[in-house]
Design a protein around this motif. Structure first.
Motif, PDB file in Angstrom:
ATOM      1  N   MET A 139       0.812  -1.289  -0.163  1.00 24.72           N
ATOM      2  CA  MET A 139      -0.074   0.004   0.061  1.00 24.72           C
ATOM      3  C   MET A 139       0.939   1.062   0.003  1.00 24.72           C
ATOM      4  N   ARG A 140       0.238   2.312  -0.661  1.00 24.39           N
ATOM      5  CA  ARG A 140       0.978   3.409  -0.537  1.00 24.39           C
ATOM      6  C   ARG A 140       0.680   4.317   0.747  1.00 24.39           C
ATOM      7  N   ASP A 141       1.586   5.237   1.067  1.00 23.80           N
ATOM      8  CA  ASP A 141       1.320   6.225   2.080  1.00 23.80           C
ATOM      9  C   ASP A 141       0.265   7.337   2.150  1.00 23.80           C
ATOM     10  N   TYR A 142      -0.971   6.609   2.541  1.00 26.82           N
ATOM     11  CA  TYR A 142      -2.510   7.332   2.283  1.00 26.82           C
ATOM     12  C   TYR A 142      -2.658   8.655   3.282  1.00 26.82           C
ATOM     13  N   MET A 143      -1.989   8.660   4.237  1.00 29.89           N
ATOM     14  CA  MET A 143      -2.509   9.715   5.335  1.00 29.89           C
ATOM     15  C   MET A 143      -2.354  11.188   4.856  1.00 29.89           C
ATOM     16  N   GLU A 144      -1.649  11.650   3.658  1.00 35.87           N
ATOM     17  CA  GLU A 144      -1.649  13.005   3.215  1.00 35.87           C
ATOM     18  C   GLU A 144      -2.987  13.164   2.462  1.00 35.87           C
ATOM     19  N   SER A 145      -3.527  11.795   2.150  1.00 34.19           N
ATOM     20  CA  SER A 145      -4.813  12.095   1.067  1.00 34.19           C
ATOM     21  C   SER A 145      -6.047  11.982   2.035  1.00 34.19           C
ATOM     22  N   GLN A 146      -5.667  11.981   3.225  1.00 30.85           N
ATOM     23  CA  GLN A 146      -7.090  11.771   4.339  1.00 30.85           C
ATOM     24  C   GLN A 146      -7.058  13.078   4.985  1.00 30.85           C
ATOM     25  N   PRO A 147      -7.572  13.891   4.706  1.00 29.96           N
ATOM     26  CA  PRO A 147      -7.693  15.371   5.246  1.00 29.96           C
ATOM     27  C   PRO A 147      -8.373  15.545   6.803  1.00 29.96           C
ATOM     28  N   GLU A 148      -9.230  14.158   6.976  1.00 30.09           N
ATOM     29  CA  GLU A 148      -9.766  14.452   8.389  1.00 30.09           C
ATOM     30  C   GLU A 148      -9.406  13.237   9.337  1.00 30.09           C
ATOM     31  N   MET A 153      -5.467   8.778  15.137  1.00 24.70           N
ATOM     32  CA  MET A 153      -7.222   8.137  14.815  1.00 24.70           C
ATOM     33  C   MET A 153      -7.106   6.738  14.514  1.00 24.70           C
ATOM     34  N   ARG A 154      -6.260   6.287  13.499  1.00 23.16           N
ATOM     35  CA  ARG A 154      -6.212   4.923  13.184  1.00 23.16           C
ATOM     36  C   ARG A 154      -5.954   4.022  14.265  1.00 23.16           C
ATOM     37  N   SER A 155      -4.773   4.382  15.115  1.00 23.38           N
ATOM     38  CA  SER A 155      -4.574   3.687  16.134  1.00 23.38           C
ATOM     39  C   SER A 155      -5.492   3.274  17.357  1.00 23.38           C
ATOM     40  N   ILE A 156      -6.250   4.627  17.328  1.00 22.03           N
ATOM     41  CA  ILE A 156      -7.486   4.427  18.330  1.00 22.03           C
ATOM     42  C   ILE A 156      -8.638   3.402  17.686  1.00 22.03           C
ATOM     43  N   LEU A 157      -8.839   3.352  16.509  1.00 17.44           N
ATOM     44  CA  LEU A 157      -9.746   2.454  15.983  1.00 17.44           C
ATOM     45  C   LEU A 157      -9.220   1.048  16.023  1.00 17.44           C
ATOM     46  N   ILE A 179      -8.146  -5.334   9.618  1.00 21.25           N
ATOM     47  CA  ILE A 179      -6.944  -4.464   9.801  1.00 21.25           C
ATOM     48  C   ILE A 179      -6.357  -4.261   7.997  1.00 21.25           C
ATOM     49  N   ASN A 180      -6.142  -5.190   7.427  1.00 20.12           N
ATOM     50  CA  ASN A 180      -5.903  -5.129   6.042  1.00 20.12           C
ATOM     51  C   ASN A 180      -6.918  -4.535   5.213  1.00 20.12           C
ATOM     52  N   LEU A 181      -8.313  -4.737   5.412  1.00 20.13           N
ATOM     53  CA  LEU A 181      -9.283  -4.277   4.711  1.00 20.13           C
ATOM     54  C   LEU A 181      -9.353  -2.835   4.854  1.00 20.13           C
ATOM     55  N   ILE A 182      -9.108  -2.281   6.044  1.00 23.32           N
ATOM     56  CA  ILE A 182      -9.439  -0.964   6.690  1.00 23.32           C
ATOM     57  C   ILE A 182      -8.072   0.048   5.807  1.00 23.32           C
ATOM     58  N   ASP A 183      -6.901  -0.387   5.716  1.00 19.21           N
ATOM     59  CA  ASP A 183      -5.872   0.144   5.382  1.00 19.21           C
ATOM     60  C   ASP A 183      -5.876   0.081   3.797  1.00 19.21           C
ATOM     61  N   ARG A 184      -6.547  -0.941   3.076  1.00 20.84           N
ATOM     62  CA  ARG A 184      -6.479  -0.816   1.627  1.00 20.84           C
ATOM     63  C   ARG A 184      -7.596   0.307   1.220  1.00 20.84           C
ATOM     64  N   PHE A 185      -8.609  -0.145   2.075  1.00 19.24           N
ATOM     65  CA  PHE A 185      -9.761   1.168   1.648  1.00 19.24           C
ATOM     66  C   PHE A 185      -9.375   2.361   1.850  1.00 19.24           C
ATOM     67  N   TYR A 287       1.197   2.558  12.325  1.00 20.31           N
ATOM     68  CA  TYR A 287       0.791   3.012  10.960  1.00 20.31           C
ATOM     69  C   TYR A 287       2.000   2.844  10.020  1.00 20.31           C
ATOM     70  N   PRO A 288       3.283   3.387  10.409  1.00 22.49           N
ATOM     71  CA  PRO A 288       4.485   3.374   9.604  1.00 22.49           C
ATOM     72  C   PRO A 288       4.862   1.906   9.694  1.00 22.49           C
ATOM     73  N   LEU A 289       4.881   1.067  10.595  1.00 26.27           N
ATOM     74  CA  LEU A 289       5.007  -0.374  10.795  1.00 26.27           C
ATOM     75  C   LEU A 289       4.375  -1.321   9.961  1.00 26.27           C
ATOM     76  N   VAL A 290       3.034  -0.993   9.765  1.00 23.74           N
ATOM     77  CA  VAL A 290       2.119  -1.904   9.097  1.00 23.74           C
ATOM     78  C   VAL A 290       1.967  -1.381   7.622  1.00 23.74           C
ATOM     79  N   VAL A 291       1.515  -0.230   7.593  1.00 25.43           N
ATOM     80  CA  VAL A 291       1.175   0.358   6.144  1.00 25.43           C
ATOM     81  C   VAL A 291       2.517   0.564   5.209  1.00 25.43           C
ATOM     82  N   LEU A 292       3.275   0.943   5.649  1.00 27.30           N
ATOM     83  CA  LEU A 292       4.545   1.247   4.963  1.00 27.30           C
ATOM     84  C   LEU A 292       5.634   0.098   4.661  1.00 27.30           C
ATOM     85  N   ASN A 293       5.326  -0.905   5.253  1.00 24.50           N
ATOM     86  CA  ASN A 293       5.983  -2.313   5.207  1.00 24.50           C
ATOM     87  C   ASN A 293       5.471  -3.424   4.791  1.00 24.50           C
TER      88      ASN A 293
END
Length: 379
Positions: A139-148, A153-157, A179-185, A287-293
């Motif tokens: 997956m790509r680094d998506y946080m910059e494309s999520q304004p809200e 917040m992801r960690s809390i979820l 978690i895989n489905l959440i991050d991919r979405f 987030y960095p450990l799971v999504v970016l690796n």
């Protein structure tokens, strides 16, 4: 669901056991169909294959099995019940000769050689396939494309979903797929802050339908979220997730690698197994450990950190190098991250994982003494 191709050390088989109710445990997991797989031997190694066949004719009463004891590097002859070399044992010997596997790499599948459900002839090819798929699906680094939404917040979820997962007594595969489905979405679609929890329960609903024998119903998820969303909203989000991920749900999550790598950590007991999964679940919230690796990085790092914590020597064996594909210095930094998370977990505001692994059912591994630092000497 199709049967799993690998199992944890204390399990004899890999097939999930049908249970009359929802219980915690290791369930069966579907996998993508593999392509053209074969046990090929190149010209240089053809003589090795002939020698094996010749030896089988000369002594039909012996079956060669690599000893699971790490200190024993020789083969022990065992007498087969049928009085002849099994076809599986021959295939494994040919495969080892063709791949040039070192003698100090323990055959972790030796005890499953007569277990058809373990698929020992193909298991290494299957995990090579998983490695290819995980690389293609990064997956790509998506946080910059999520304004809200941000990483906190992801960690809390994720922390809340781990608690929900425990209360519903779901299988571990379900959590990792959720978690895989959440991050991919999130990497594909912008999600408002008010719909982040809706995304979480809808992703878990899909994962439950895929992994569980007795899955919770939609109304169960509506109630667990304190009726913040209606049944119709949950079903609409479910459709949206499936549409965005193009119905691709059979993916290699960290769990499939964890199950294999724990088995490769020869001598692993229940305490170490639980510690590995504790560290991995702490990592799921980062987030960095799971999504970016890659998922296999998290799994390998959790095994390495657990071995360090429990004083296993060496910390990274030739068997682990072979089955994970990682050298020690490739995972040290990630292992340090997991150890820092473990040291700070008792004081963290997000305590779902800590509480989950503080009970006797999980060997109370969250209560193990902390380490000031992870000291590593890489050779």
């Amino acid at each position: 669901m199709a049967s799993r191709v690998s199992d944890l050390p204390h399990q004899k088989g890999i097939a999930g056991e049908v249970k009359p109710k929802i219980v915690a445990g290791h369930g069966r997991q579907n996998r993508k169909a593999l392509g053209d797989i074969g046990n090929l031997v190149n010209d240089r190694d053809l003589a090795t294959g002939k020698d094996i066949a010749k030896k089988a004719k000369q002594s039909k009463s012996e079956v060669i099995v690599i000893s699971p004891n790490e200190n024993e590097k020789s083969c022990k002859p065992n007498v087969s019940k049928r009085g002849s070399k099994t076809f599986t044992a021959t295939l494994k010997a040919r495969s080892k000769a063709a791949s040039g596997v070192k003698d100090d790499v323990i055959d972790i599948d030796a005890l499953d050689v007569n277990n058809e459900l373990a698929a020992v002839e193909y298991v290494e090819d299957i995990f090579k396939f998983y490695k290819i798929v995980e690389e293609e699906g990064r997956m790509r680094d998506y946080m910059e494309s999520q304004p809200e939404i941000n990483a906190k917040m992801r960690s809390i979820l994720i922390d809340w979903l781990i608690d929900v997962h425990r209360k519903f007594e779901l299988m571990p595969e379900t959590l990792y797929l959720t978690i895989n489905l959440i991050d991919r979405f999130l990497s594909l679609t912008m999600v408002p802050r008010r719909e982040l929890q809706l995304l979480g329960i809808s992703a878990m609903l899909i994962a439950c339908k895929y992994e569980e024998i007795w899955a919770p119903e939609v109304n169960d998820f509506v109630c667990i979220s304190d009726k913040a969303y209606s049944r119709e909203e949950v079903l609409a989000m479910e459709k949206s997730i499936l549409r965005q991920v193009e119905w691709c749900i059979t993916v290699p999550t960290p769990y499939v690698f964890l199950a294999r790598y724990v088995k490769a950590s020869v001598g692993c007991d229940v305490e170490m197994e639980k510690l590995v999964f504790y560290l991995a679940e702490l990592g799921l919230m980062e987030y960095p450990l799971v999504v970016l690796n890659r998922p296999s990085i998290l799994a390998a790092s959790a095994v390495y950190a657990a071995r360090q914590t429990l004083g296993k020597t060496p910390s990274w064996t030739e068997t682990l190098k072979h089955h994970t594909g990682y050298l020690e210095d490739e995972i040290v930094e990630y292992a340090k991250m997991l150890m820092k998370l473990r040291d700070s977990a008792p004081e963290s505001a997000l305590r779902a994982v800590f509480k989950k692994y503080s009970v006797s059912e999980n060997a109370e591994v969250a209560l193990l003494p902390s380490m000031d630092d992870l000291s590593v000497s890489c050779s």
